[in-house]
Write a protein that holds these residues in place. Sequence first.
Motif, PDB file in Angstrom:
ATOM      1  N   ALA A 299       0.829  -1.207   0.000  1.00 45.36           N
ATOM      2  CA  ALA A 299       0.000   0.000   0.000  1.00 45.36           C
ATOM      3  C   ALA A 299       0.861   1.254   0.000  1.00 45.36           C
ATOM      4  O   ALA A 299       0.521   2.256  -0.640  1.00 45.36           O
ATOM      5  CB  ALA A 299      -0.934  -0.003   1.203  1.00 45.36           C
ATOM      6  N   ALA A 300       2.004   1.200   0.686  1.00 45.67           N
ATOM      7  CA  ALA A 300       2.892   2.363   0.743  1.00 45.67           C
ATOM      8  C   ALA A 300       3.557   2.647  -0.589  1.00 45.67           C
ATOM      9  O   ALA A 300       4.008   3.765  -0.843  1.00 45.67           O
ATOM     10  CB  ALA A 300       3.960   2.145   1.819  1.00 45.67           C
ATOM     11  N   GLU A 301       3.614   1.630  -1.461  1.00 49.12           N
ATOM     12  CA  GLU A 301       4.226   1.806  -2.775  1.00 49.12           C
ATOM     13  C   GLU A 301       3.263   2.424  -3.783  1.00 49.12           C
ATOM     14  O   GLU A 301       3.646   2.728  -4.913  1.00 49.12           O
ATOM     15  CB  GLU A 301       4.714   0.448  -3.308  1.00 49.12           C
ATOM     16  N   ASP A 302       2.001   2.572  -3.409  1.00 53.99           N
ATOM     17  CA  ASP A 302       0.983   3.169  -4.284  1.00 53.99           C
ATOM     18  C   ASP A 302       0.919   2.435  -5.621  1.00 53.99           C
ATOM     19  O   ASP A 302       0.770   1.228  -5.654  1.00 53.99           O
ATOM     20  CB  ASP A 302       1.242   4.660  -4.473  1.00 53.99           C
ATOM     21  N   ASP A 303       1.064   3.199  -6.732  1.00 50.41           N
ATOM     22  CA  ASP A 303       0.855   2.616  -8.056  1.00 50.41           C
ATOM     23  C   ASP A 303       2.086   1.913  -8.612  1.00 50.41           C
ATOM     24  O   ASP A 303       2.127   1.566  -9.783  1.00 50.41           O
ATOM     25  CB  ASP A 303       0.375   3.671  -9.053  1.00 50.41           C
ATOM     26  N   ALA A 304       3.087   1.691  -7.776  1.00 52.42           N
ATOM     27  CA  ALA A 304       4.313   1.056  -8.252  1.00 52.42           C
ATOM     28  C   ALA A 304       4.443  -0.387  -7.775  1.00 52.42           C
ATOM     29  O   ALA A 304       5.509  -0.973  -7.874  1.00 52.42           O
ATOM     30  CB  ALA A 304       5.530   1.856  -7.802  1.00 52.42           C
ATOM     31  N   ALA A 305       3.359  -0.975  -7.253  1.00 47.50           N
ATOM     32  CA  ALA A 305       3.445  -2.318  -6.683  1.00 47.50           C
ATOM     33  C   ALA A 305       2.641  -3.334  -7.477  1.00 47.50           C
ATOM     34  O   ALA A 305       1.567  -3.048  -8.012  1.00 47.50           O
ATOM     35  CB  ALA A 305       2.971  -2.308  -5.230  1.00 47.50           C
ATOM     36  N   LEU A 306       3.188  -4.541  -7.527  1.00 46.48           N
ATOM     37  CA  LEU A 306       2.516  -5.720  -8.066  1.00 46.48           C
ATOM     38  C   LEU A 306       2.245  -6.631  -6.876  1.00 46.48           C
ATOM     39  O   LEU A 306       3.170  -6.933  -6.105  1.00 46.48           O
ATOM     40  CB  LEU A 306       3.428  -6.410  -9.081  1.00 46.48           C
ATOM     41  N   VAL A 307       0.995  -7.052  -6.680  1.00 47.98           N
ATOM     42  CA  VAL A 307       0.614  -7.782  -5.462  1.00 47.98           C
ATOM     43  C   VAL A 307      -0.149  -9.047  -5.834  1.00 47.98           C
ATOM     44  O   VAL A 307      -1.108  -8.998  -6.620  1.00 47.98           O
ATOM     45  CB  VAL A 307      -0.271  -6.914  -4.537  1.00 47.98           C
ATOM     46  N   PHE A 308       0.273 -10.184  -5.247  1.00 53.92           N
ATOM     47  CA  PHE A 308      -0.450 -11.439  -5.413  1.00 53.92           C
ATOM     48  C   PHE A 308      -0.708 -12.045  -4.036  1.00 53.92           C
ATOM     49  O   PHE A 308       0.165 -12.012  -3.159  1.00 53.92           O
ATOM     50  CB  PHE A 308       0.359 -12.447  -6.232  1.00 53.92           C
ATOM     51  N   GLY A 309      -1.896 -12.621  -3.856  1.00 60.06           N
ATOM     52  CA  GLY A 309      -2.204 -13.351  -2.632  1.00 60.06           C
ATOM     53  C   GLY A 309      -2.921 -14.644  -2.973  1.00 60.06           C
ATOM     54  O   GLY A 309      -3.773 -14.670  -3.871  1.00 60.06           O
ATOM     55  N   THR A 310      -2.569 -15.737  -2.288  1.00 57.86           N
ATOM     56  CA  THR A 310      -3.297 -16.995  -2.484  1.00 57.86           C
ATOM     57  C   THR A 310      -3.982 -17.353  -1.171  1.00 57.86           C
ATOM     58  O   THR A 310      -3.393 -17.244  -0.096  1.00 57.86           O
ATOM     59  CB  THR A 310      -2.366 -18.131  -2.934  1.00 57.86           C
ATOM     60  N   PHE A 311      -5.244 -17.787  -1.270  1.00 55.79           N
ATOM     61  CA  PHE A 311      -6.095 -17.970  -0.089  1.00 55.79           C
ATOM     62  C   PHE A 311      -6.634 -19.389   0.045  1.00 55.79           C
ATOM     63  O   PHE A 311      -7.582 -19.615   0.786  1.00 55.79           O
ATOM     64  CB  PHE A 311      -7.260 -16.972  -0.150  1.00 55.79           C
ATOM     65  N   GLN A 312      -6.070 -20.324  -0.673  1.00 56.20           N
ATOM     66  CA  GLN A 312      -6.470 -21.727  -0.640  1.00 56.20           C
ATOM     67  C   GLN A 312      -7.913 -21.927  -1.132  1.00 56.20           C
ATOM     68  O   GLN A 312      -8.130 -22.441  -2.205  1.00 56.20           O
ATOM     69  CB  GLN A 312      -6.298 -22.353   0.759  1.00 56.20           C
ATOM     70  N   HIS A 313      -8.886 -21.500  -0.339  1.00 54.81           N
ATOM     71  CA  HIS A 313     -10.289 -21.763  -0.662  1.00 54.81           C
ATOM     72  C   HIS A 313     -11.121 -20.487  -0.569  1.00 54.81           C
ATOM     73  O   HIS A 313     -10.742 -19.520   0.098  1.00 54.81           O
ATOM     74  CB  HIS A 313     -10.869 -22.833   0.272  1.00 54.81           C
ATOM     75  N   ARG A 314     -12.268 -20.531  -1.196  1.00 58.75           N
ATOM     76  CA  ARG A 314     -13.144 -19.375  -1.270  1.00 58.75           C
ATOM     77  C   ARG A 314     -13.482 -18.814   0.115  1.00 58.75           C
ATOM     78  O   ARG A 314     -13.532 -17.599   0.323  1.00 58.75           O
ATOM     79  CB  ARG A 314     -14.428 -19.788  -2.014  1.00 58.75           C
ATOM     80  N   ASP A 315     -13.711 -19.682   1.113  1.00 64.30           N
ATOM     81  CA  ASP A 315     -14.120 -19.217   2.439  1.00 64.30           C
ATOM     82  C   ASP A 315     -13.049 -18.380   3.121  1.00 64.30           C
ATOM     83  O   ASP A 315     -13.356 -17.578   4.008  1.00 64.30           O
ATOM     84  CB  ASP A 315     -14.485 -20.411   3.328  1.00 64.30           C
ATOM     85  N   ASN A 316     -11.789 -18.564   2.724  1.00 66.87           N
ATOM     86  CA  ASN A 316     -10.711 -17.807   3.359  1.00 66.87           C
ATOM     87  C   ASN A 316     -10.657 -16.350   2.889  1.00 66.87           C
ATOM     88  O   ASN A 316     -10.059 -15.501   3.552  1.00 66.87           O
ATOM     89  CB  ASN A 316      -9.355 -18.466   3.084  1.00 66.87           C
ATOM     90  N   PHE A 317     -11.270 -16.081   1.741  1.00 66.93           N
ATOM     91  CA  PHE A 317     -11.306 -14.695   1.272  1.00 66.93           C
ATOM     92  C   PHE A 317     -12.565 -14.050   1.849  1.00 66.93           C
ATOM     93  O   PHE A 317     -13.552 -13.814   1.163  1.00 66.93           O
ATOM     94  CB  PHE A 317     -11.303 -14.642  -0.262  1.00 66.93           C
ATOM     95  N   ASP A 318     -12.491 -13.779   3.165  1.00 71.97           N
ATOM     96  CA  ASP A 318     -13.652 -13.293   3.898  1.00 71.97           C
ATOM     97  C   ASP A 318     -13.746 -11.766   3.818  1.00 71.97           C
ATOM     98  O   ASP A 318     -13.011 -11.111   3.074  1.00 71.97           O
ATOM     99  CB  ASP A 318     -13.575 -13.752   5.361  1.00 71.97           C
ATOM    100  N   ASP A 319     -14.671 -11.200   4.588  1.00 66.84           N
ATOM    101  CA  ASP A 319     -14.889  -9.751   4.545  1.00 66.84           C
ATOM    102  C   ASP A 319     -13.629  -8.982   4.919  1.00 66.84           C
ATOM    103  O   ASP A 319     -13.367  -7.899   4.365  1.00 66.84           O
ATOM    104  CB  ASP A 319     -16.035  -9.373   5.481  1.00 66.84           C
ATOM    105  N   TRP A 320     -12.861  -9.513   5.865  1.00 65.79           N
ATOM    106  CA  TRP A 320     -11.639  -8.817   6.271  1.00 65.79           C
ATOM    107  C   TRP A 320     -10.631  -8.788   5.126  1.00 65.79           C
ATOM    108  O   TRP A 320      -9.971  -7.780   4.887  1.00 65.79           O
ATOM    109  CB  TRP A 320     -11.041  -9.487   7.510  1.00 65.79           C
ATOM    110  N   ALA A 321     -10.515  -9.911   4.404  1.00 68.39           N
ATOM    111  CA  ALA A 321      -9.611  -9.945   3.248  1.00 68.39           C
ATOM    112  C   ALA A 321     -10.074  -8.962   2.178  1.00 68.39           C
ATOM    113  O   ALA A 321      -9.263  -8.266   1.557  1.00 68.39           O
ATOM    114  CB  ALA A 321      -9.545 -11.360   2.682  1.00 68.39           C
ATOM    115  N   VAL A 322     -11.371  -8.886   1.971  1.00 72.08           N
ATOM    116  CA  VAL A 322     -11.910  -7.930   0.999  1.00 72.08           C
ATOM    117  C   VAL A 322     -11.554  -6.509   1.408  1.00 72.08           C
ATOM    118  O   VAL A 322     -11.141  -5.686   0.584  1.00 72.08           O
ATOM    119  CB  VAL A 322     -13.442  -8.084   0.880  1.00 72.08           C
ATOM    120  N   GLU A 323     -11.697  -6.197   2.699  1.00 69.81           N
ATOM    121  CA  GLU A 323     -11.378  -4.865   3.209  1.00 69.81           C
ATOM    122  C   GLU A 323      -9.914  -4.510   3.001  1.00 69.81           C
ATOM    123  O   GLU A 323      -9.568  -3.330   2.854  1.00 69.81           O
ATOM    124  CB  GLU A 323     -11.721  -4.775   4.696  1.00 69.81           C
ATOM    125  N   ARG A 324      -9.034  -5.513   2.980  1.00 73.15           N
ATOM    126  CA  ARG A 324      -7.604  -5.247   2.798  1.00 73.15           C
ATOM    127  C   ARG A 324      -7.226  -5.162   1.332  1.00 73.15           C
ATOM    128  O   ARG A 324      -6.424  -4.316   0.930  1.00 73.15           O
ATOM    129  CB  ARG A 324      -6.772  -6.354   3.473  1.00 73.15           C
TER     130      ARG A 324
END
Length: 416
Positions: A299-324
Amino acid sequence: MNAFPRSDTAAPSAASAELDRILEGGLVHTSFQPIFDLDSMSVVAYGTSTRGPQGSLLESPDALSTAAAEADRVIEFDTVSRTEAILTSERSGLSAPRSLFFSAAPSTVTRLADDETALAHPMVLEIAGHTLVDADLVPLLQAIVRIRDQGWAIAMTEVGVDPHTLALLPAVAPDVICLDLQIISDLPDQRLASVLSGVSAYAEATGCLVLAHGVETEQQVLTARALGATLAQGPLYGCPDKLPDTLPYLSGVRPAPSGRLAGLRQDTPFSVAAERREAHVSNRGLLLQISLFLEARAAAEDDAALVFGTFQHRDNFDDWAVERYFPLGLTAAFVGVFGHRFSELGLTGSVCGVDLDEADPLVAEWNVVVISPNFAATLTARQLGEPSPTNDTYEFILTHDRRLTIEAARTLVARL
């Protein structure tokens, strides 16, 4: 019959009418400009540009390409230009793979990936950095992977004009980075330093080539070398023209040396990291804190960052993950999240969601990958023992090695 239909809602201008005549009559002509290896001072390839007939108001390459863009006929123009470049070079005896540089718009690149006939002539495909800003990145990156699989190489031009360009280097994984000496010399000092640092770090990590465009003087040759360039092109070495009657031996451009940078689909971030780093054992709490730190750093890098996250299963991408992750998607150059049953999330807009097959080994991993010109880090982890809600033991690797992080990112790009 025109294979590229277009809307004729207004009377054609003189330029539009001339464009019709040129494209439909196959009246384009290719000019070739030598690209030199600065160590051996030998020609290794030729850059290509397309112009109209002599005396035409669209004779110059800039006028012709601008008219094609204004008429929304870029794909047709690129296709005709590439065909003419290949035919002209073959008539002159030039057939070495990746010995021609050809510039194409993202829409053309996407179309090219499905053209088996065109892919049979491997070239170096140049993609201008500024065109990535408004491009639909997922199909473009998918196309680049398929094109590279057919023996082509990828070059990125205008690197550094937009911060997104530097951030997207690991995703595009160019074999050649092209630096226009005029463009970078006009950048403010701090921006110039950022561009050169980002290009240098990427080239050092991947072994890609750096090509200096627009070399006019011996002093600029020294500048090019100082920037890390091993290839050069410009008036000092020859202007765009016909191919010489006697062609030099051309080695063509070699792809970046690591096959993994092409995104081998059986690899995962953990598999590439574990080859060179020892895994440690910890619990979910520590991994979560590391993940939050890396996300904040992105987030501190603004528009200069490439970001990937893996969450295993759909349930792990919860509301908190969405907020982040959704705020990250509004600022970062690209954000991708992966997991099984992610098709059910219906993600659109700023965050790219990728649905994984249940058998994909990536489903068993927890990954956060962040890359920017000034920062690179990968957290990759797997649960030890049988996966269950009560199992809180993980083996993990945290690395800030840029090369490893780029390799980790490429395994994810291959799954887009």
